[in-house]
Design a protein around this motif. Structure first.
Motif, mmCIF file in Angstrom:
data_model
loop_
_atom_site.group_PDB
_atom_site.id
_atom_site.type_symbol
_atom_site.label_atom_id
_atom_site.label_comp_id
_atom_site.label_asym_id
_atom_site.label_seq_id
_atom_site.Cartn_x
_atom_site.Cartn_y
_atom_site.Cartn_z
ATOM 1 N N PHE A 138 0.834 -1.209 0.000
ATOM 2 C CA PHE A 138 0.000 0.000 0.000
ATOM 3 C C PHE A 138 0.869 1.259 0.000
ATOM 4 C CE2 PHE A 138 -1.967 3.328 2.587
ATOM 5 C CZ PHE A 138 -3.193 3.505 1.960
ATOM 6 N N LEU A 142 1.392 4.240 -2.905
ATOM 7 C CA LEU A 142 1.219 5.673 -2.637
ATOM 8 C C LEU A 142 2.479 6.448 -2.980
ATOM 9 C CD1 LEU A 142 -0.738 6.030 0.742
ATOM 10 C CD2 LEU A 142 -1.574 6.392 -1.585
ATOM 11 N N GLU A 145 2.635 7.356 -6.334
ATOM 12 C CA GLU A 145 1.455 8.150 -6.713
ATOM 13 C C GLU A 145 0.417 7.310 -7.456
ATOM 14 O OE1 GLU A 145 2.771 11.617 -8.773
ATOM 15 O OE2 GLU A 145 3.823 12.427 -7.021
ATOM 16 N N SER A 147 -2.591 6.131 -6.323
ATOM 17 C CA SER A 147 -3.577 6.173 -5.238
ATOM 18 C C SER A 147 -4.731 5.213 -5.457
ATOM 19 C CB SER A 147 -4.109 7.608 -5.086
ATOM 20 O OG SER A 147 -3.068 8.493 -4.758
ATOM 21 N N ALA A 150 -3.628 1.784 -4.638
ATOM 22 C CA ALA A 150 -3.471 1.676 -3.187
ATOM 23 C C ALA A 150 -4.832 1.515 -2.519
ATOM 24 C CB ALA A 150 -2.753 2.907 -2.642
ATOM 25 N N LEU A 151 -5.829 2.272 -3.005
ATOM 26 C CA LEU A 151 -7.182 2.166 -2.454
ATOM 27 C C LEU A 151 -7.758 0.775 -2.698
ATOM 28 C CD1 LEU A 151 -9.660 3.473 -1.148
ATOM 29 C CD2 LEU A 151 -10.336 4.296 -3.418
ATOM 30 N N SER A 172 -6.703 4.641 5.574
ATOM 31 C CA SER A 172 -7.696 5.329 4.744
ATOM 32 C C SER A 172 -7.488 6.840 4.774
ATOM 33 C CB SER A 172 -9.109 4.978 5.213
ATOM 34 O OG SER A 172 -9.360 5.490 6.519
ATOM 35 N N ILE A 175 -5.182 8.038 2.145
ATOM 36 C CA ILE A 175 -5.796 8.165 0.817
ATOM 37 C C ILE A 175 -6.580 9.472 0.721
ATOM 38 C CG2 ILE A 175 -7.522 7.198 -0.759
ATOM 39 C CD1 ILE A 175 -5.155 5.452 -0.759
ATOM 40 N N PRO A 178 -3.960 13.797 1.606
ATOM 41 C CA PRO A 178 -2.551 13.645 1.225
ATOM 42 C C PRO A 178 -1.567 14.245 2.229
ATOM 43 C CG PRO A 178 -3.864 14.310 -0.657
ATOM 44 C CD PRO A 178 -4.769 14.392 0.532
ATOM 45 N N ARG A 181 0.264 12.021 4.516
ATOM 46 C CA ARG A 181 1.324 11.162 4.004
ATOM 47 C C ARG A 181 2.696 11.645 4.460
ATOM 48 N NH1 ARG A 181 -0.862 10.484 -2.251
ATOM 49 N NH2 ARG A 181 -3.027 9.987 -1.675
#
Length: 582
Positions: A138, A142, A145, A147, A150-151, A172, A175, A178, A181
């Protein structure tokens, strides 16, 4: 294959074992050419699965694998590979080798498949390992990039595991927001992926040792052996000097303070109590001459009078040092408690309770409250200004009593009956008891709050474990007591010894673990009432006696000469373990 592309140059993606990567991270930057692929492609030959070596039933295959793990962890990859080749015993099974390489390559989907082929029967471990792998997948998505991918991983792979729901919610947030992150949720954890070697280490710590050998396992076993040897050594009382693996551990009797190095004779009557400060820089003593004395321990080990504390109208029966060593409490027999400043010797406060007398004193761990036992068998607590905070009514203490508070502040400990010690939970007010068959004379609490040492009228000391279930651990015998209050203490390196006064004018010392009586110290001419072992110097012991003196005990003076001159005895020399002295 479920992996995430990276732009690392090929030189950084050489196939290597987790041990090699771990070695690099530990500063062992030796070039590595060893590959699990090469190792696992060989026939397994004869692995000696059932062969036993030594007299303790050690399996040869496990022994060889642990040696191989040690070689790889030290960076000796070629030697480790040679050991596998010559012994025919692989460091890991072929399935585990493939799994490790997939983790290092970031081939996450394939690693999840391999995870179920390496012999793990506990489904909860499989799920936890899968969570670690998928979380790394995951984060790497991310980081690149991706996303939406990853989701998808979060929804279709991580969430269905149905574990670690709080962490799933955090993921979550990465996601949806940002900014998290970089800063992490609540500023705790960022969304940056870990190094793959770190993921492998996490998995190694999680998976059963039969699947992946624990990191540095041989070193752990050697350290355990050294610890057991030290614990079995009844004279071990020093951490000075190097430890050798070439000889078994051995300490001589000269590690125990057994020679009088100083006699203090400032009290005018029997010395009843003494105690070193927690930092070992001071010693306080009290006497039936109605006074207490603060002594200072010099850097050379010499003890000198700092302050004589005058003010009590009755003999001073007990002393308690503040947690910061800056203040001291003294308690007169059925009189008052006085608080003194160590630097100036000034009495800062007198604590009293109407017409009732006080019989004991102690501090709260934060140094903000004073406790005392009263003659009506209750326990009172004051703030520093003398304001009563609370009073525990009922039979919580007796007229001649010890009183101690555990260093975490959770329990008050006192003698509530002649044969019973009470442990009071300050928060819940629940009570636990230690019941003895004989009358209790005194007790003391170990530094780690796990044990109580109880002195009894039948000339026995009992060591009780109080950490969880109360149980008797060891008994110590040999000292004499028939009429007087005689106290004992823990002491030495890691409180590995028990010392007690005695009515025959001697000091008795036992090895705590074995219960063996290892020393009796002669020198006093009257009953020895109290012992205190310097918590900062395992080679310094103090004893208080009816002969009005305090004796400071140190290591026996050395008779060897250095450069034509006798060594200075002010610090009794430097004594090493394994029997060596300099």
């Amino acid at each position: 294959m479920g992996g995430v592309e990276d732009n690392e140059p090929p030189s950084k993606r050489v196939k290597a074992s987790s041990r090699e990567l771990k070695g690099v991270s530990n500063g062992l930057k030796q070039p590595s050419t060893y590959s699990f692929g090469a190792s696992m492609a060989r026939p397994l030959a004869s692995q000696g699965d059932g062969e036993i070596i030594g007299s303790k039933g050690i399996k040869k295959v496990e022994f060889v694998r642990i040696i191989a793990e040690t070689l790889y962890s030290l960076g000796y990859s070629k030697t480790g590979a040679c050991l596998e080749e010559e012994s025919g015993i692989p460091f890991h099974s072929p399935a585990v080798g493939i799994f490790i390489q997939q983790i290092l390559d970031g081939n996450w989907d394939a690693s999840l498949t391999s995870l179920r082929k390496i012999g793990i029967t506990d489904e909860s471990i499989v799920k936890s390992a899968s969570f670690i792998i998928l979380q790394q997948k995951f984060f790497e998505l991310l980081d690149h990039e991706k996303s939406m991918e990853a989701l998808k991983t979060l929804r279709t792979e991580i969430s269905p595991l149905s574990i670690n729901s709080n962490r799933v919610r955090e993921l979550s947030f990465f996601i949806l927001s940002p900014k998290f992150r970089i800063t992490g949720v609540s500023g705790q954890r960022s969304a940056k992926p870990k190094a793959r070697s770190e993921i492998l280490e996490e998995l190694q710590n999680l998976l059963p040792p039969t699947v992946m050998i624990p990191d540095r396992r041989l070193l752990q076993l050697v350290e355990q052996a050294l610890d057991l040897q030290r614990e079995a050594c009844v004279f071990h009382n020093s951490d000075v000097g190097d430890t050798s693996l070439f000889t078994n551990h051995h300490c001589g009797r000269d590690q125990i303070p057994s020679q009088t190095v100083q006699i203090l004779q400032e009290h005018q009557d029997e010395v009843w109590y003494l105690q070193f400060s927690q930092n070992g820089k001071y010693l306080a003593s009290s006497s039936s001459d109605n006074s207490a004395i603060i002594w200072e321990v010099g850097l050379d080990g010499k003890v000198s009078l700092k302050h004589r504390l005058i003010g009590h109208q009755k003999p001073v029966s007990s002393i308690a040092w503040s947690p910061d060593n800056d203040q001291i409490l003294t308690c007169g027999i059925e009189e008052v408690v006085r608080r003194w400043d160590v630097t100036s010797g000034e009495c800062l406060r007198v604590y009293e309770k109407g017409l009732l007398g006080l019989v004991s004193c102690s501090w709260s761990p934060d140094g903000k409250c004073v406790f005392s036992g009263l003659t009506d068998k209750s326990i009172i607590m004051w703030d520093m200004d003398g304001k009563e905070i609370e009073c525990l009514k009922g039979q919580k203490t007796i007229r001649i009593s010890d009183l101690q508070i555990t260093s975490d502040g959770k329990f008050i400990i006192s003698i509530c009956k002649e044969t019973m010690i009470l442990l009071i939970d300050r928060e819940s007010r629940s009570e636990r008891c230690i019941e003895e068959e004989q009358m209790i004379v005194s007790f003391t609490l170990s530094r780690d709050n796990k044990y109580l040492l109880v002195s009894l009228v039948n000339e026995e000391l009992h060591l009780w474990s109080i950490e969880n279930h109360i149980q008797l651990v060891t008994k110590y015998k040999g000292h004499k007591r028939s009429r007087f209050l005689v106290r004992a203490c823990f002491g030495g390196l890691e409180q590995a010894f028990i010392a007690s006064g005695s009515e025959d004018a001697q000091v008795y010392i036992w090895h705590r673990g074995s219960g063996e009586l290892i020393e009796t110290l002669e020198g006093h001419s009257g009953a020895v009432n109290c012992i205190s072992w310097n918590p900062a110097n395992p080679h310094m012991l103090a004893s208080a006696s009816d002969d009005r003196s305090i004796r400071i005990w140190g290591l026996k003076q050395l008779h060897s000469k250095q450069k034509g001159k006798e060594k200075s005895t002010s610090n009794n020399g430097i004594h090493y373990c394994n029997g060596a002295t300099v």
